[in-house]
Design a protein around this motif. Sequence first.
Motif, PDB file in Angstrom:
ATOM      1  N   ASP A 151       6.507  -3.002  -2.504  1.00 50.75           N
ATOM      2  CA  ASP A 151       5.469  -2.174  -3.128  1.00 50.75           C
ATOM      3  C   ASP A 151       4.984  -1.099  -2.165  1.00 50.75           C
ATOM      4  OD1 ASP A 151       5.451  -3.916  -5.363  1.00 50.75           O
ATOM      5  OD2 ASP A 151       4.022  -5.237  -4.349  1.00 50.75           O
ATOM      6  N   MET A 152       4.959  -1.468  -0.871  1.00 44.08           N
ATOM      7  CA  MET A 152       4.440  -0.592   0.168  1.00 44.08           C
ATOM      8  C   MET A 152       5.445  -0.538   1.312  1.00 44.08           C
ATOM      9  SD  MET A 152       0.450  -1.889   0.208  1.00 44.08           S
ATOM     10  CE  MET A 152       0.040  -0.877   1.638  1.00 44.08           C
ATOM     11  N   ARG A 174       4.835  10.546  -5.200  1.00 42.48           N
ATOM     12  CA  ARG A 174       6.292  10.367  -5.172  1.00 42.48           C
ATOM     13  C   ARG A 174       6.685   9.419  -4.046  1.00 42.48           C
ATOM     14  NH1 ARG A 174       9.529  15.459  -4.346  1.00 42.48           N
ATOM     15  NH2 ARG A 174      11.192  14.020  -4.951  1.00 42.48           N
ATOM     16  N   HIS A 175       5.807   9.232  -3.076  1.00 41.34           N
ATOM     17  CA  HIS A 175       6.129   8.491  -1.866  1.00 41.34           C
ATOM     18  C   HIS A 175       5.548   7.077  -1.903  1.00 41.34           C
ATOM     19  CE1 HIS A 175       7.606  12.139   0.220  1.00 41.34           C
ATOM     20  NE2 HIS A 175       6.689  12.747  -0.539  1.00 41.34           N
ATOM     21  N   ARG A 176       6.209   6.170  -1.228  1.00 42.42           N
ATOM     22  CA  ARG A 176       5.724   4.793  -1.156  1.00 42.42           C
ATOM     23  C   ARG A 176       4.519   4.731  -0.224  1.00 42.42           C
ATOM     24  NH1 ARG A 176      10.141   0.094  -0.532  1.00 42.42           N
ATOM     25  NH2 ARG A 176      11.027   1.570  -2.064  1.00 42.42           N
ATOM     26  N   PRO A 177       3.420   4.135  -0.662  1.00 43.87           N
ATOM     27  CA  PRO A 177       2.219   4.077   0.184  1.00 43.87           C
ATOM     28  C   PRO A 177       2.421   3.138   1.370  1.00 43.87           C
ATOM     29  CG  PRO A 177       1.902   2.825  -1.833  1.00 43.87           C
ATOM     30  CD  PRO A 177       3.208   3.538  -1.986  1.00 43.87           C
ATOM     31  N   GLY A 178       1.633   3.384   2.422  1.00 46.49           N
ATOM     32  CA  GLY A 178       1.829   2.656   3.666  1.00 46.49           C
ATOM     33  C   GLY A 178       0.668   1.754   4.049  1.00 46.49           C
ATOM     34  N   PHE A 196      -8.440 -10.538  -3.201  1.00 49.51           N
ATOM     35  CA  PHE A 196      -8.841  -9.518  -4.159  1.00 49.51           C
ATOM     36  C   PHE A 196      -7.598  -8.758  -4.594  1.00 49.51           C
ATOM     37  CE2 PHE A 196      -9.885  -4.992  -4.749  1.00 49.51           C
ATOM     38  CZ  PHE A 196     -10.756  -5.082  -5.814  1.00 49.51           C
ATOM     39  N   ARG A 197      -7.443  -8.569  -5.882  1.00 49.64           N
ATOM     40  CA  ARG A 197      -6.292  -7.846  -6.433  1.00 49.64           C
ATOM     41  C   ARG A 197      -6.766  -6.571  -7.110  1.00 49.64           C
ATOM     42  NH1 ARG A 197      -5.628 -13.226  -6.870  1.00 49.64           N
ATOM     43  NH2 ARG A 197      -3.578 -14.124  -6.355  1.00 49.64           N
ATOM     44  N   GLN A 198      -6.056  -5.505  -6.863  1.00 53.87           N
ATOM     45  CA  GLN A 198      -6.432  -4.221  -7.456  1.00 53.87           C
ATOM     46  C   GLN A 198      -5.184  -3.418  -7.769  1.00 53.87           C
ATOM     47  OE1 GLN A 198      -8.262  -1.125  -5.037  1.00 53.87           O
ATOM     48  NE2 GLN A 198      -9.813  -0.805  -6.611  1.00 53.87           N
ATOM     49  N   ARG A 199      -5.231  -2.693  -8.882  1.00 52.61           N
ATOM     50  CA  ARG A 199      -4.125  -1.822  -9.248  1.00 52.61           C
ATOM     51  C   ARG A 199      -4.182  -0.561  -8.390  1.00 52.61           C
ATOM     52  NH1 ARG A 199      -0.174  -4.199 -11.150  1.00 52.61           N
ATOM     53  NH2 ARG A 199       0.586  -2.327 -12.236  1.00 52.61           N
ATOM     54  N   ARG A 200      -3.084  -0.285  -7.719  1.00 51.89           N
ATOM     55  CA  ARG A 200      -2.967   0.902  -6.888  1.00 51.89           C
ATOM     56  C   ARG A 200      -1.780   1.736  -7.355  1.00 51.89           C
ATOM     57  NH1 ARG A 200      -6.038   0.859  -1.874  1.00 51.89           N
ATOM     58  NH2 ARG A 200      -7.751  -0.594  -2.292  1.00 51.89           N
ATOM     59  N   MET A 201      -1.797   3.003  -6.989  1.00 52.58           N
ATOM     60  CA  MET A 201      -0.726   3.900  -7.381  1.00 52.58           C
ATOM     61  C   MET A 201       0.390   3.837  -6.348  1.00 52.58           C
ATOM     62  SD  MET A 201       0.136   5.753  -9.890  1.00 52.58           S
ATOM     63  CE  MET A 201      -1.460   5.955 -10.710  1.00 52.58           C
ATOM     64  N   GLY A 202       1.588   3.517  -6.800  1.00 49.94           N
ATOM     65  CA  GLY A 202       2.699   3.357  -5.886  1.00 49.94           C
ATOM     66  C   GLY A 202       3.732   4.458  -6.000  1.00 49.94           C
ATOM     67  N   GLU A 203       4.890   4.201  -5.433  1.00 51.96           N
ATOM     68  CA  GLU A 203       5.987   5.157  -5.389  1.00 51.96           C
ATOM     69  C   GLU A 203       6.420   5.564  -6.794  1.00 51.96           C
ATOM     70  OE1 GLU A 203      10.228   5.169  -3.037  1.00 51.96           O
ATOM     71  OE2 GLU A 203       9.622   3.357  -4.091  1.00 51.96           O
ATOM     72  N   GLY A 204       6.591   6.874  -7.014  1.00 55.24           N
ATOM     73  CA  GLY A 204       6.988   7.370  -8.318  1.00 55.24           C
ATOM     74  C   GLY A 204       5.878   7.308  -9.344  1.00 55.24           C
ATOM     75  N   ALA A 205       4.600   7.231  -8.888  1.00 57.67           N
ATOM     76  CA  ALA A 205       3.430   7.146  -9.770  1.00 57.67           C
ATOM     77  C   ALA A 205       3.480   5.899 -10.651  1.00 57.67           C
ATOM     78  CB  ALA A 205       3.282   8.404 -10.622  1.00 57.67           C
TER      79      ALA A 205
END
Length: 247
Positions: free
Chosen positions: A128-129, A154-158, A66-75
């Motif tokens: 990405d993470m 602003r932060h990279r998701p974990g 499953f692929r989904q758009r997520r919010m990453g580092e720096g928006a």
Amino acid sequence: MDTTGHLDTTGHAQQQVLPHMTPVPLTVPRRALDVVVSLVLLVLLSPLLLVLTVLVRSTSGGPAIFRQRRMGEGALEFTLYKFRTMRQDAAGPGLTGMSDPRVTAAGRLLRRFGLDELPQLFNVLRGDMTLVGPRPEAAELAHRYPPQYHWVFRHRPGLTGPCQLRSRSDAALLDGRPDPERYYLEVMLPRRAAMDAELLARITPFTVLRLAARTPWYLLSAAWDRPRGSCAGAAGDVARCTEGGRS
């Protein structure tokens, strides 16, 4: 909610355009740790990944990933990978509770033990993470965040972190909610942001290793752990974060 943080006439938060944000880059030691750990785990877990791919495809009749758009580092948005746990034609709220009827039987098992998250090791390897950080928010929901919580992007998701290690109880809190997304944004998000802020204020490679080491135990504890309460449960449980996002 408009760009100034107000609710619309229906009482629901409207999507807003997130401002440009200067990312908080990872230190070299943390990035090196991400690459080494994710690469080693992908190699060691490759037989399990293959078995889970076959299981998902054979029980749901659709693609395994499953692929989904997520919010990453720096928006900046990125594509997150998970094993699909819902029916192929599933539609509905972007947040998923413990008893969501869209989840397949095999998907429920994968979710309970966190196995659906394993493909995110590819996201960590790609950059990405990161191994430990805020949970990656679905892009659609991220655009509805109140402005005072935009800083988290602003932060990279974990892949893991304090909120992720409480996801089972939080998923139970969403069951039966007439508007789970509004409940999440208004009640659960402030406490999630506080936990993320505490983590990010003191994160080090040692912190990463400590939380990463706790993660397998948390996943295995699903065999005997039962989330306490439901959406009407104790207020203290609201401090825990939701799984978030369709899959």
